[in-house]
Design an enzyme around this catalytic site. Structure first.
Site, short mmCIF file in Angstrom:
data_model
loop_
_atom_site.label_atom_id
_atom_site.label_comp_id
_atom_site.label_asym_id
_atom_site.label_seq_id
_atom_site.Cartn_x
_atom_site.Cartn_y
_atom_site.Cartn_z
N LEU A 36 -23.23 -23.73 -5.49
CA LEU A 36 -23.08 -22.90 -6.70
C LEU A 36 -22.01 -23.47 -7.64
O LEU A 36 -21.43 -22.75 -8.43
CB LEU A 36 -22.76 -21.44 -6.34
CG LEU A 36 -23.78 -20.74 -5.44
CD1 LEU A 36 -23.32 -19.31 -5.10
CD2 LEU A 36 -25.17 -20.68 -6.08
N LYS A 88 -24.14 -34.36 -12.40
CA LYS A 88 -25.07 -35.05 -13.32
C LYS A 88 -24.57 -35.26 -14.74
O LYS A 88 -25.35 -35.63 -15.61
CB LYS A 88 -26.39 -34.29 -13.35
CG LYS A 88 -26.23 -32.88 -13.89
CD LYS A 88 -27.55 -32.31 -14.37
CE LYS A 88 -27.32 -31.03 -15.09
NZ LYS A 88 -28.48 -30.41 -15.66
N SER A 128 -33.34 -41.32 -11.92
CA SER A 128 -33.28 -41.15 -13.38
C SER A 128 -33.70 -42.43 -14.07
O SER A 128 -33.51 -43.54 -13.54
CB SER A 128 -31.84 -40.81 -13.74
OG SER A 128 -31.64 -40.94 -15.12
N TYR A 153 -22.05 -42.02 -12.84
CA TYR A 153 -23.23 -41.20 -12.56
C TYR A 153 -24.46 -42.08 -12.39
O TYR A 153 -25.19 -41.99 -11.40
CB TYR A 153 -23.47 -40.19 -13.71
CG TYR A 153 -24.88 -39.68 -13.77
CD1 TYR A 153 -25.31 -38.70 -12.88
CD2 TYR A 153 -25.81 -40.22 -14.67
CE1 TYR A 153 -26.64 -38.26 -12.91
CE2 TYR A 153 -27.12 -39.79 -14.70
CZ TYR A 153 -27.52 -38.81 -13.82
OH TYR A 153 -28.83 -38.40 -13.83
N LYS A 157 -27.05 -43.17 -8.95
CA LYS A 157 -28.52 -43.15 -8.83
C LYS A 157 -29.03 -44.49 -8.32
O LYS A 157 -29.89 -44.56 -7.44
CB LYS A 157 -29.16 -42.80 -10.18
CG LYS A 157 -28.87 -41.38 -10.65
CD LYS A 157 -29.43 -40.33 -9.70
CE LYS A 157 -29.03 -38.91 -10.07
NZ LYS A 157 -29.33 -37.91 -9.03
N ASN A 183 -36.27 -37.31 -19.75
CA ASN A 183 -35.36 -36.23 -20.14
C ASN A 183 -35.98 -34.85 -19.91
O ASN A 183 -36.79 -34.40 -20.72
CB ASN A 183 -34.97 -36.39 -21.61
CG ASN A 183 -33.97 -37.51 -21.83
OD1 ASN A 183 -34.23 -38.64 -21.41
ND2 ASN A 183 -32.85 -37.23 -22.44
N LEU A 204 -28.83 -32.53 -25.25
CA LEU A 204 -29.34 -32.15 -26.56
C LEU A 204 -29.92 -30.74 -26.63
O LEU A 204 -29.54 -29.96 -27.50
CB LEU A 204 -30.40 -33.19 -26.99
CG LEU A 204 -31.08 -32.93 -28.33
CD1 LEU A 204 -30.08 -32.90 -29.47
CD2 LEU A 204 -32.13 -34.02 -28.59
N PHE A 222 -26.22 -37.73 -32.97
CA PHE A 222 -25.37 -38.90 -32.72
C PHE A 222 -26.02 -40.19 -33.24
O PHE A 222 -26.65 -40.91 -32.49
CB PHE A 222 -25.08 -39.02 -31.22
CG PHE A 222 -24.30 -37.87 -30.65
CD1 PHE A 222 -23.21 -37.33 -31.33
CD2 PHE A 222 -24.64 -37.32 -29.42
CE1 PHE A 222 -22.48 -36.27 -30.79
CE2 PHE A 222 -23.92 -36.27 -28.87
CZ PHE A 222 -22.84 -35.74 -29.56
N ARG A 235 -36.19 -40.67 -27.01
CA ARG A 235 -36.26 -40.34 -25.58
C ARG A 235 -37.65 -39.80 -25.27
O ARG A 235 -38.42 -39.45 -26.16
CB ARG A 235 -35.24 -39.23 -25.23
CG ARG A 235 -33.80 -39.59 -25.40
CD ARG A 235 -33.33 -40.55 -24.32
NE ARG A 235 -31.91 -40.84 -24.46
CZ ARG A 235 -31.41 -41.77 -25.27
NH1 ARG A 235 -32.21 -42.50 -26.02
NH2 ARG A 235 -30.11 -41.98 -25.33
C1 UD1 Z 1 -28.39 -38.66 -20.00
C2 UD1 Z 1 -28.60 -39.74 -18.97
C3 UD1 Z 1 -29.62 -39.33 -17.96
C4 UD1 Z 1 -29.21 -38.03 -17.34
C5 UD1 Z 1 -29.11 -36.99 -18.43
C6 UD1 Z 1 -28.69 -35.65 -17.83
C7 UD1 Z 1 -28.22 -42.01 -19.65
C8 UD1 Z 1 -28.76 -43.17 -20.37
N1 UD1 Z 1 -29.01 -40.96 -19.63
O1 UD1 Z 1 -29.56 -38.62 -20.80
O2 UD1 Z 1 -29.71 -40.29 -16.95
O3 UD1 Z 1 -30.15 -37.68 -16.38
O4 UD1 Z 1 -28.15 -37.41 -19.39
O5 UD1 Z 1 -27.36 -35.39 -17.90
O6 UD1 Z 1 -27.14 -42.04 -19.14
N2 UD1 Z 1 -27.84 -35.99 -28.68
C9 UD1 Z 1 -27.40 -35.61 -29.95
N3 UD1 Z 1 -26.55 -34.56 -30.04
C10 UD1 Z 1 -26.09 -33.86 -28.95
C11 UD1 Z 1 -26.55 -34.25 -27.66
C12 UD1 Z 1 -27.41 -35.32 -27.58
O7 UD1 Z 1 -27.78 -36.22 -30.96
O8 UD1 Z 1 -25.28 -32.94 -29.13
C13 UD1 Z 1 -28.80 -37.09 -28.55
C14 UD1 Z 1 -28.30 -38.25 -27.72
O9 UD1 Z 1 -27.66 -39.19 -28.50
C15 UD1 Z 1 -29.62 -38.78 -27.14
C16 UD1 Z 1 -30.50 -37.54 -27.03
O10 UD1 Z 1 -29.92 -36.57 -27.88
O11 UD1 Z 1 -30.22 -39.65 -28.05
C17 UD1 Z 1 -30.58 -37.00 -25.62
O12 UD1 Z 1 -29.27 -36.83 -25.11
P1 UD1 Z 1 -28.96 -36.08 -23.74
O13 UD1 Z 1 -29.69 -34.78 -23.72
O14 UD1 Z 1 -27.48 -36.03 -23.58
O15 UD1 Z 1 -29.61 -36.99 -22.63
P2 UD1 Z 1 -29.48 -38.58 -22.37
O16 UD1 Z 1 -28.19 -39.09 -22.84
O17 UD1 Z 1 -30.72 -39.21 -22.88
#
Ligand code: UD1
Length: 345
Positions: A36, A88, A128, A153, A157, A183, A204, A222, A235
């Protein structure tokens, strides 16, 4: 025919809870172990409301060998394991590498150690797409080279995949299916379970839905200067229920000896690359809710573009990710609204 019992480690977490639902729907008795640390007990009520079955639950930490050994003594009928128990958060792992190596690797080692003596036939491991790093080509197949990990992290994996391979090649009496997730997003269509990150979301979708409901002022995108059609990162966003269903197929494959291979690796994705800006648009169109957002600098360590070639899983497992992205976004929004209704968020 009665199905054999499955141990789901981390079964109250995001992907774990959705998988417990699908296992129970398919007739598997489940026991969950979870400390938990990043979830709570209410998830078990949600699983029960969806399936009509309350899974057995043990509160415990998988890094604690005696705790796990007792679990196998108490449940001598466990025949399969799905291991979700892991830390994670990519960013956190940069600051707390020991925590990540300890949690993720000790858990796996303990499970592998106990499987043989307890007659467990197989383990499904949550890996992953992070193992591919910035891929040379998209879509990515399982044959793409493994790139040096950019975070502790990600390294856990890669190392975990190697540990499983070494242990099985050394003659361990069980099988493994390694699943490389792209994702995972969305929530159960009932809105009874979903993703519930602690604190400010790093990923995200939770950030997006919290912005849409007004908890956060605006979503930061970003970077818009990547080499992609609209400049934002790409993604492969896969519905969490679709993802959960692949685990049931993987378990059945191991337990019913449907493959003569002792280790198999599958990409689990949709095959569609979607940019951050496109995803915001799909969410807004699907829900009718606006997401205030602004472009900010790139996030350190982000991959420019990665999406799956899921053909191997499609053909060999007979599995596809069927949900539309619009439905998945609606499910994520329904879950956020449910959290508000319950006064949680
Ligand atoms: C990352 C990890 C993945 C992991 C996952 C879960 C890497 C390459 N990938 O995925 O292995 O399983 O996290 O924790 O390490 N974004 C924004 N604004 C935000 C948040 C995200 O623009 O506030 C964008 C990021 O730049 C990215 C996309 O959204 O392009 C997805 O981001 P996110 O959900 O954090 O996942 P990953 O980074 O792809």
């Amino acid at each position: 025919m009665t199905k054999e019992r499955i141990l789901v480690t981390g079964g109250t977490g995001y992907i774990g809870s959705h998988t417990v639902v699908e296992l129970q729907n398919a007739g598997y008795p489940v026991v969950i172990i979870d400390n938990l640390s990043n979830s709570n007990r209410d998830v078990i009520d949600g699983i029960e409301r969806i399936t009509g079955i309350r899974p057995d639950f043990v509160e415990g930490d998988c890094t604690d060998l005696p705790v796990l050994a007792k679990l196998f003594t108490d449940y001598p009928d466990i025949k399969g394991i799905i291991n979700f128990a892991a830390s994670k958060a990519v960013g956190e792992s940069m600051h707390k590498p020991i925590l990540y190596y300890r949690n993720n690797l000790n858990t796996l080692l303990n499970l592998l150690d106990l499987m043989g003596p307890n007659g467990v036939k197989g383990i499904v491991f949550s890996s992953s797409c992070t193992v591919y790093g910035e891929p040379d080509e998209n879509p990515v197949t399982e044959k793409a080279p493994i790139k040096k990990a950019t975070s502790p992290y990600g390294n856990t994996k890669q190392i975990s995949e190697e540990i499983i391979t070494d242990v099985i090649n050394a003659g361990a009496p069980f099988k493994s299916v390694i699943l490389r997730y792209f994702n995972p997003v969305g929530a159960h269509p009932s809105a009874e379970i979903g993703e519930l990150p602690n604190g400010v979301p790093q990923n995200l979708i939770p950030y997006l839905t919290q912005t849409a409901i007004g908890i956060r002022k605006e979503l930061s995108v970003f970077g818009n200067d990547y080499n992609t059609p609209d400049g934002s990162c790409i993604r492969d966003y896969i519905n969490v229920v679709d993802l959960a269903k692949a685990h049931v197929i993987a378990v059945e494959r191991m337990l019913e000896n449907k493959s003569d291979k002792k280790i198999e690796i599958f990409n689990l994705g949709t095959g569609n690359g979607v940019s951050v800006l496109e995803l915001i648009r799909v969410f807004e169109e699907a829900t009718g809710v606006k997401v205030p957002h602004k472009i900010v600098d790139r996030r350190a360590g982000d991959i420019e573009k990665v999406w799956a070639d899921p053909k191997f899983a499609n053909e060999v497992l007979g599995w596809t990710a069927d949900s539309s992205l619009a439905d998945t976004m609606r499910s994520a929004w329904a879950w956020q609204c449910k959290l508000r209704e319950r006064g949680i968020m």
